[in-house]
Design an enzyme around this catalytic site. Structure first.
Site, mmCIF file in Angstrom:
data_model
loop_
_atom_site.group_PDB
_atom_site.id
_atom_site.type_symbol
_atom_site.label_atom_id
_atom_site.label_comp_id
_atom_site.label_asym_id
_atom_site.label_seq_id
_atom_site.Cartn_x
_atom_site.Cartn_y
_atom_site.Cartn_z
ATOM 1 N N ASN A 18 -77.901 -14.831 -137.756
ATOM 2 C CA ASN A 18 -78.109 -13.382 -137.776
ATOM 3 C C ASN A 18 -77.668 -12.857 -136.414
ATOM 4 O OD1 ASN A 18 -78.975 -10.753 -137.918
ATOM 5 N ND2 ASN A 18 -81.166 -11.240 -137.774
ATOM 6 N N LYS A 59 -77.427 -9.915 -135.477
ATOM 7 C CA LYS A 59 -78.091 -8.651 -135.135
ATOM 8 C C LYS A 59 -77.034 -7.641 -134.637
ATOM 9 C CE LYS A 59 -82.156 -11.342 -134.030
ATOM 10 N NZ LYS A 59 -83.541 -11.303 -133.627
ATOM 11 N N HIS A 93 -85.458 -7.823 -142.872
ATOM 12 C CA HIS A 93 -85.710 -8.489 -141.584
ATOM 13 C C HIS A 93 -86.839 -7.749 -140.854
ATOM 14 C CE1 HIS A 93 -85.115 -9.927 -137.491
ATOM 15 N NE2 HIS A 93 -84.504 -10.967 -138.030
ATOM 16 N N GLU A 129 -87.160 -6.818 -137.934
ATOM 17 C CA GLU A 129 -86.715 -5.718 -137.062
ATOM 18 C C GLU A 129 -86.436 -4.453 -137.880
ATOM 19 O OE1 GLU A 129 -83.617 -7.950 -135.135
ATOM 20 O OE2 GLU A 129 -85.149 -9.170 -134.143
ATOM 21 N N GLU A 178 -90.145 -15.938 -141.499
ATOM 22 C CA GLU A 178 -89.974 -15.679 -140.078
ATOM 23 C C GLU A 178 -91.252 -15.088 -139.492
ATOM 24 O OE1 GLU A 178 -85.591 -15.289 -139.040
ATOM 25 O OE2 GLU A 178 -86.217 -13.306 -139.665
ATOM 26 N N GLY A 218 -87.084 -14.164 -131.395
ATOM 27 C CA GLY A 218 -86.531 -13.708 -130.120
ATOM 28 C C GLY A 218 -87.472 -13.901 -128.946
ATOM 29 N N SER A 263 -86.780 -18.346 -133.232
ATOM 30 C CA SER A 263 -86.437 -19.175 -132.061
ATOM 31 C C SER A 263 -86.050 -20.606 -132.441
ATOM 32 C CB SER A 263 -87.593 -19.177 -131.047
ATOM 33 O OG SER A 263 -87.815 -17.863 -130.562
HETATM 34 C C1 PEP Z 1 -83.781 -13.703 -136.474
HETATM 35 O O1 PEP Z 1 -83.157 -12.778 -136.008
HETATM 36 O O2 PEP Z 1 -83.967 -13.751 -137.689
HETATM 37 C C2 PEP Z 1 -84.291 -14.731 -135.574
HETATM 38 C C3 PEP Z 1 -84.966 -15.728 -136.082
HETATM 39 O O3 PEP Z 1 -84.033 -14.588 -134.236
HETATM 40 P P1 PEP Z 1 -84.234 -15.707 -133.094
HETATM 41 O O4 PEP Z 1 -83.640 -16.985 -133.623
HETATM 42 O O5 PEP Z 1 -83.506 -15.180 -131.917
HETATM 43 O O6 PEP Z 1 -85.702 -15.850 -132.875
#
Ligand code: PEP
Length: 250
Positions: free
Chosen positions: A9, A11, A94, A96, A166, A172, A212
Site C-alpha cells: 500500500n 498510500k 483502510h 486511514e 490491521e 505506521g 508495520s
Molecule cells: C498499511 O498502510 O496498511 C500499513 C500496514 O502500513 P505500515 O506497514 O506502514 O504499518
C-alpha cells in the site's frame, strides 16, 4: 491450501517518475514469487504501473473505489476508470480512510459491492484502535466491521474477497502485533466469516496481517497458520525490503 498474498500500500507516495523507478527496481527481485504480489498505488500511477508490470508477476491495485458508476462525486474514482487504467485489485476501508475521510462500515459495504460487481479483487481492511484492544473490544470491533462490510453480499462474491486485519495501533508506528496476537485475531475473523458463509468460504478466504510488517518480522508472522500474507505500507516503498517480504511468503 490458501495461496499467500502480499500487497503493498503505497498510500500517498510516489510520483509517476518515482513509480517507474520503484517498479523497475522491484520486478527482477521478485521473479518467480510463490505468492500473489500486488502494488496498490496512487490513482495517478495506476496506468503507468499497469504498463510497467506487464510480463511480471505483479498485479496493480488502487486504494479506493467509488460506489457509484459515475456522476457528481467530486474527488472520487470510478470502477470503469480504474479498470481502464489496468487495476485489478482495490483496497477498501483502510483505517486511514476511516479515520481521516469519514469512511464507515456502510460506505465500505457500498464500495465493496461496486468492486465485486466490476470484477475487482477487493482487499477489505478491518482492525481495532489501541483503546479498543486495551479495553478487550478487539473481537467485537472486528466482528462489527466484517459483518458491516459483507452486508448483503453473496457467498460466491464473498469468496473473492481478501481481508486485511490491521490493528490501527500497529500501522505506521513500528509497533507490530505479536505473531500470536495477529494469528489469534485473524482466526477469530475467519470464524466470523464461517458464521456468515460457512466453512468452505471461511477456509478458502485469504486474510492478511497489516501493521508495520517488514523484512525482519515477516518470517514469524507468515509462519502462523491463520496468516495468509500481508498488507504492507512503509516497507513496500523500499524494493529490497518488499522483495524480502514477498520472497518469504510461500
Ligand atoms: C498499511 O498502510 O496498511 C500499513 C500496514 O502500513 P505500515 O506497514 O506502514 O504499518
Amino acid at each position: 491450501m490458501r495461496k499467500p498474498i502480499i500487497a503493498g500500500n503505497w498510500k500517498m507516495n510516489k510520483t509517476a517518475a518515482e513509480c517507474r523507478e520503484l517498479v523497475t527496481a522491484l520486478a527482477p527481485k521478485i521473479e518467480g514469487a510463490k505468492c500473489d504480489v500486488v502494488i496498490c498505488v496512487p490513482f495517478t500511477d495506476v496506468a503507468l504501473a499497469a504498463e510497467l508490470v506487464k510480463g511480471t508477476d505483479i498485479a496493480v491495485g488502487a486504494q479506493n473505489i467509488a460506489w457509484a458508476d459515475s456522476g457528481a462525486f467530486t474527488g472520487e474514482i470510478s470502477a470503469a476508470m480504474l479498470k481502464e487504467a489496468g487495476a485489478t485489485y482495490v483496497i477498501i476501508g483502510h483505517s486511514e480512510r476511516r479515520q481521516y475521510f469519514g469512511e464507515t462500515d456502510k460506505s465500505v459495504n457500498a464500495r465493496l459491492v461496486q468492486a465485486l460487481k466490476n470484477g475487482f479483487t477487493p482487499i477489505v481492511c478491518v482492525g481495532e484502535l489501541l483503546a479498543e484492544r486495551e479495553s478487550g473490544e478487539t473481537e467485537k470491533v472486528c466482528r462489527t466491521q466484517v459483518v458491516g462490510a459483507f452486508d448483503g453480499i453473496s457467498a460466491a462474491d464473498a469468496a473473492k474477497v481478501v481481508i486485511a486485519y490491521e490493528p490501527v495501533w500497529a500501522i505506521g508506528t513500528g509497533k507490530t502485533a505479536t505473531d500470536e496476537q495477529a494469528n489469534e485475531t485473524i482466526g477469530y475473523i475467519r470464524s466470523v466469516v464461517k458464521e456468515l458463509y460457512g466453512a468452505a468460504v471461511a477456509d478458502g478466504m485469504r486474510i492478511q496481517y497489516g501493521g508495520s510488517m517488514n523484512a525482519k518480522n515477516v518470517a514469524g508472522l507468515m509462519a502462523q497458520p491463520e496468516i495468509d500474507g500481508g498488507l504492507i505500507g512503509g516497507a513496500s516503498l523500499k524494493p529490497d525490503d518488499f522483495a524480502i517480504i514477498v520472497n518469504t511468503a510461500k
